[in-house]
Motif scaffolding. Structure first.
Motif, mmCIF file in Angstrom:
data_model
loop_
_atom_site.group_PDB
_atom_site.id
_atom_site.type_symbol
_atom_site.label_atom_id
_atom_site.label_comp_id
_atom_site.label_asym_id
_atom_site.label_seq_id
_atom_site.Cartn_x
_atom_site.Cartn_y
_atom_site.Cartn_z
ATOM 1 N N LEU A 101 -7.057 25.787 29.606
ATOM 2 C CA LEU A 101 -6.964 26.214 28.231
ATOM 3 C C LEU A 101 -7.354 25.102 27.390
ATOM 4 C CD1 LEU A 101 -4.531 29.256 28.045
ATOM 5 C CD2 LEU A 101 -7.005 29.271 27.723
ATOM 6 N N HIS A 102 -6.146 24.115 27.685
ATOM 7 C CA HIS A 102 -6.372 22.783 26.965
ATOM 8 C C HIS A 102 -7.605 22.287 26.830
ATOM 9 C CE1 HIS A 102 -4.727 19.119 25.192
ATOM 10 N NE2 HIS A 102 -5.382 18.446 25.792
ATOM 11 N N ARG A 103 -8.282 22.072 28.062
ATOM 12 C CA ARG A 103 -9.732 21.565 28.054
ATOM 13 C C ARG A 103 -10.803 22.187 27.277
ATOM 14 N NH1 ARG A 103 -7.870 19.841 33.665
ATOM 15 N NH2 ARG A 103 -8.926 22.141 34.119
ATOM 16 N N ARG A 104 -10.526 23.484 27.364
ATOM 17 C CA ARG A 104 -11.566 24.677 26.672
ATOM 18 C C ARG A 104 -11.344 24.508 25.019
ATOM 19 N NH1 ARG A 104 -10.887 29.956 30.259
ATOM 20 N NH2 ARG A 104 -11.695 29.283 32.298
ATOM 21 N N PHE A 105 -10.004 24.396 24.506
ATOM 22 C CA PHE A 105 -9.702 24.238 23.268
ATOM 23 C C PHE A 105 -10.173 22.904 22.719
ATOM 24 C CE2 PHE A 105 -6.682 28.004 23.669
ATOM 25 C CZ PHE A 105 -7.436 28.669 22.817
ATOM 26 N N LEU A 106 -10.041 21.809 23.672
ATOM 27 C CA LEU A 106 -10.511 20.536 23.288
ATOM 28 C C LEU A 106 -11.919 20.358 23.064
ATOM 29 C CD1 LEU A 106 -9.638 17.564 22.683
ATOM 30 C CD2 LEU A 106 -9.594 17.210 25.396
ATOM 31 N N PHE A 107 -12.565 21.161 23.996
ATOM 32 C CA PHE A 107 -14.039 20.850 24.032
ATOM 33 C C PHE A 107 -14.585 21.619 22.661
ATOM 34 C CE2 PHE A 107 -18.090 23.166 24.840
ATOM 35 C CZ PHE A 107 -19.130 22.044 25.014
ATOM 36 N N LEU A 108 -13.882 22.905 22.367
ATOM 37 C CA LEU A 108 -14.369 23.715 21.083
ATOM 38 C C LEU A 108 -13.960 22.916 19.818
ATOM 39 C CD1 LEU A 108 -13.453 27.263 22.265
ATOM 40 C CD2 LEU A 108 -15.705 26.220 22.174
ATOM 41 N N ALA A 109 -12.882 22.233 19.851
ATOM 42 C CA ALA A 109 -12.464 21.463 18.847
ATOM 43 C C ALA A 109 -13.271 20.161 18.322
ATOM 44 C CB ALA A 109 -11.092 21.200 18.719
ATOM 45 N N LEU A 110 -13.538 19.479 19.645
ATOM 46 C CA LEU A 110 -14.503 18.283 19.294
ATOM 47 C C LEU A 110 -15.778 18.993 18.913
ATOM 48 C CD1 LEU A 110 -13.228 16.116 22.492
ATOM 49 C CD2 LEU A 110 -12.750 15.699 19.986
ATOM 50 N N ALA A 111 -16.430 20.002 19.508
ATOM 51 C CA ALA A 111 -17.908 20.233 19.332
ATOM 52 C C ALA A 111 -17.805 20.762 17.648
ATOM 53 C CB ALA A 111 -18.209 21.262 20.291
ATOM 54 N N GLY A 112 -17.067 21.460 17.430
ATOM 55 C CA GLY A 112 -16.831 22.063 15.965
ATOM 56 C C GLY A 112 -16.602 20.968 15.120
ATOM 57 N N THR A 113 -15.813 20.203 15.197
ATOM 58 C CA THR A 113 -15.251 18.961 14.041
ATOM 59 C C THR A 113 -16.712 17.999 13.973
ATOM 60 O OG1 THR A 113 -13.061 19.219 14.792
ATOM 61 C CG2 THR A 113 -13.890 17.275 13.698
ATOM 62 N N ALA A 114 -17.164 17.879 15.435
ATOM 63 C CA ALA A 114 -18.337 16.748 15.172
ATOM 64 C C ALA A 114 -19.686 17.398 14.532
ATOM 65 C CB ALA A 114 -18.930 16.590 16.771
ATOM 66 N N LEU A 115 -20.043 18.642 14.613
ATOM 67 C CA LEU A 115 -20.895 19.452 13.986
ATOM 68 C C LEU A 115 -20.663 19.532 12.614
ATOM 69 C CD1 LEU A 115 -21.755 22.167 16.761
ATOM 70 C CD2 LEU A 115 -22.946 20.328 16.127
ATOM 71 N N SER A 116 -19.411 19.662 12.421
ATOM 72 C CA SER A 116 -19.042 19.757 10.785
ATOM 73 C C SER A 116 -19.212 18.190 9.997
ATOM 74 C CB SER A 116 -17.700 20.218 10.677
ATOM 75 O OG SER A 116 -17.220 20.166 9.392
ATOM 76 N N CYS A 117 -19.030 17.376 10.889
ATOM 77 C CA CYS A 117 -18.730 15.781 10.132
ATOM 78 C C CYS A 117 -20.294 15.424 10.200
ATOM 79 C CB CYS A 117 -18.088 15.057 11.352
ATOM 80 S SG CYS A 117 -16.233 15.093 11.223
ATOM 81 N N ILE A 118 -21.117 15.789 11.259
ATOM 82 C CA ILE A 118 -22.558 15.611 11.282
ATOM 83 C C ILE A 118 -23.357 16.142 9.897
ATOM 84 C CG2 ILE A 118 -24.668 15.838 12.412
ATOM 85 C CD1 ILE A 118 -23.351 15.314 14.852
ATOM 86 N N CYS A 119 -22.918 17.381 9.855
ATOM 87 C CA CYS A 119 -23.523 18.049 8.576
ATOM 88 C C CYS A 119 -23.139 17.591 7.332
ATOM 89 C CB CYS A 119 -23.361 19.861 8.517
ATOM 90 S SG CYS A 119 -24.097 20.736 10.000
ATOM 91 N N ILE A 155 -4.747 23.124 20.750
ATOM 92 C CA ILE A 155 -4.761 22.012 21.646
ATOM 93 C C ILE A 155 -3.085 21.571 21.692
ATOM 94 C CG2 ILE A 155 -5.096 19.458 21.937
ATOM 95 C CD1 ILE A 155 -7.924 20.100 20.530
ATOM 96 N N THR A 156 -2.461 21.797 20.631
ATOM 97 C CA THR A 156 -1.046 21.173 20.622
ATOM 98 C C THR A 156 -0.275 22.343 21.112
ATOM 99 O OG1 THR A 156 -0.640 22.032 18.309
ATOM 100 C CG2 THR A 156 -1.597 19.913 18.471
ATOM 101 N N PHE A 157 -0.472 23.475 21.190
ATOM 102 C CA PHE A 157 0.124 24.434 21.672
ATOM 103 C C PHE A 157 0.114 24.698 23.244
ATOM 104 C CE2 PHE A 157 0.593 25.732 17.342
ATOM 105 C CZ PHE A 157 1.763 26.259 17.252
ATOM 106 N N PHE A 158 -1.360 24.693 23.806
ATOM 107 C CA PHE A 158 -1.464 24.832 25.112
ATOM 108 C C PHE A 158 -1.876 23.220 25.581
ATOM 109 C CE2 PHE A 158 -2.889 28.613 23.022
ATOM 110 C CZ PHE A 158 -2.367 29.689 23.955
ATOM 111 N N ASP A 159 -0.524 22.742 25.931
ATOM 112 C CA ASP A 159 -0.577 21.393 26.182
ATOM 113 C C ASP A 159 -1.373 21.081 27.628
ATOM 114 O OD1 ASP A 159 1.269 21.240 28.584
ATOM 115 O OD2 ASP A 159 2.574 22.252 26.878
ATOM 116 N N ASN A 160 -1.682 19.825 27.913
ATOM 117 C CA ASN A 160 -2.263 19.484 29.395
ATOM 118 C C ASN A 160 -1.583 19.709 30.442
ATOM 119 O OD1 ASN A 160 -4.937 18.499 30.270
ATOM 120 N ND2 ASN A 160 -3.702 16.199 30.440
ATOM 121 N N HIS A 161 -0.180 19.626 30.318
ATOM 122 C CA HIS A 161 0.649 19.689 31.225
ATOM 123 C C HIS A 161 0.824 21.180 31.907
ATOM 124 C CE1 HIS A 161 3.787 19.171 34.096
ATOM 125 N NE2 HIS A 161 4.678 20.061 33.614
ATOM 126 N N GLY A 162 1.232 22.178 30.936
ATOM 127 C CA GLY A 162 1.511 23.436 31.302
ATOM 128 C C GLY A 162 0.224 24.254 31.254
#
Length: 245
Positions: free
Chosen positions: A134-152, A123-130
């Motif tokens: 890719l930023h939106r895709r990595f953001l979705f995957l990061a949020l989904a993975g982190t959320a599932l990990s926190c819920i477990c 997310i930090t490498f593929f920024d929202n401007h350039g």
């Protein structure tokens, strides 16, 4: 050879939360000091999102903070579940075994965060401007993975709040309650954030995103207590058992 014990592993959530807090404060203070500018491609016309500010002059700081906080968070999640297992072993009575489903949930929590870690960094490498797509895709995957990990993680800690080692240890019990309460707060904030953006209330949505980010700092720190043994003052045998060499 020096032994790595639970005492040392507490540095993981401490580092993760502190680095993330410093990164957020630096981005926010910089944006305010610059007069709250509107960046190219900024979706929110009122309040810049974190990724908007981190896409330009402060990108090196954003990348460094993202890498350190992401890696130490993954290490924290693994350490928390490892510490929980060691507490179970050290206090287990004959015939008292951990339910198999809890073991699998712990494993899933670690795997989800291991998978989310590179996405958080990207997310930090593929920024929202350039690289907005890719930023939106990595953001979705990061949020989904982190959320599932926190819920477990919250699931297995819920049982430890009322039974097992935490039943006789106030620090562990409070840490479990604090951690799970913060997770519930983040879920509510996330739902509010999504609703505000969906209805076009970008100004309020921008504020909620920053609140979510700062609350997540305390979620990191909540894990410090979860890496404590049932009775550290007595420094029992399980404390002296090396986790890593």
């Amino acid at each position: 050879m020096h032994r790595l014990t639970f005492h040392h592993l507490k540095l993981l959530p401490l580092t993760s939360g502190t680095v993330w807090l410093i990164t957020l404060l630096a981005l926010l203070i910089y944006w305010l000091a610059e007069g709250c500018p509107r960046y190219p491609g900024q979706a929110n016309p009122y309040v810049a999102f974190i990724s908007d500010i981190g896409a330009f002059r402060l990108q090196p700081l954003f990348m460094t903070g993202g890498i350190i906080s992401s890696l130490t968070l993954t290490g924290t999640i693994i350490a928390v579940h490892l510490a929980r297992r060691e507490r179970r072993v050290s206090t287990q009575k004959p015939g008292d075994e951990q339910p198999r489903y809890e073991k699998w949930v712990s494993i899933l929590a670690c795997l989800f965060d291991v998978a989310a870690c590179p996405c958080r960094i990207c997310i930090t490498f593929f920024d929202n401007h350039g690289h907005p797509s890719l930023h939106r895709r990595f953001l979705f995957l990061a949020l989904a993975g982190t959320a599932l990990s926190c819920i477990c993680t919250a699931f297995v800690l819920w049982g430890e709040m009322w039974s097992g080692p935490a039943k006789g240890n106030e620090l562990l019990r409070r840490s479990c309650v604090f951690s799970n309460s913060l997770l519930v707060s983040e879920v509510l904030l996330g739902s509010t954030f999504t609703g505000l953006l969906w209805t076009g209330q970008f100004k309020s949505g921008g504020f909620v995103e920053w609140v979510m980010a700062f609350v997540f700092t305390f979620y990191f720190w909540a894990f410090i207590g979860l890496l404590a043994l049932p009775d550290e003052k007595r420094r029992d045998v399980s404390e002296e058992t090396p986790l890593l060499h």
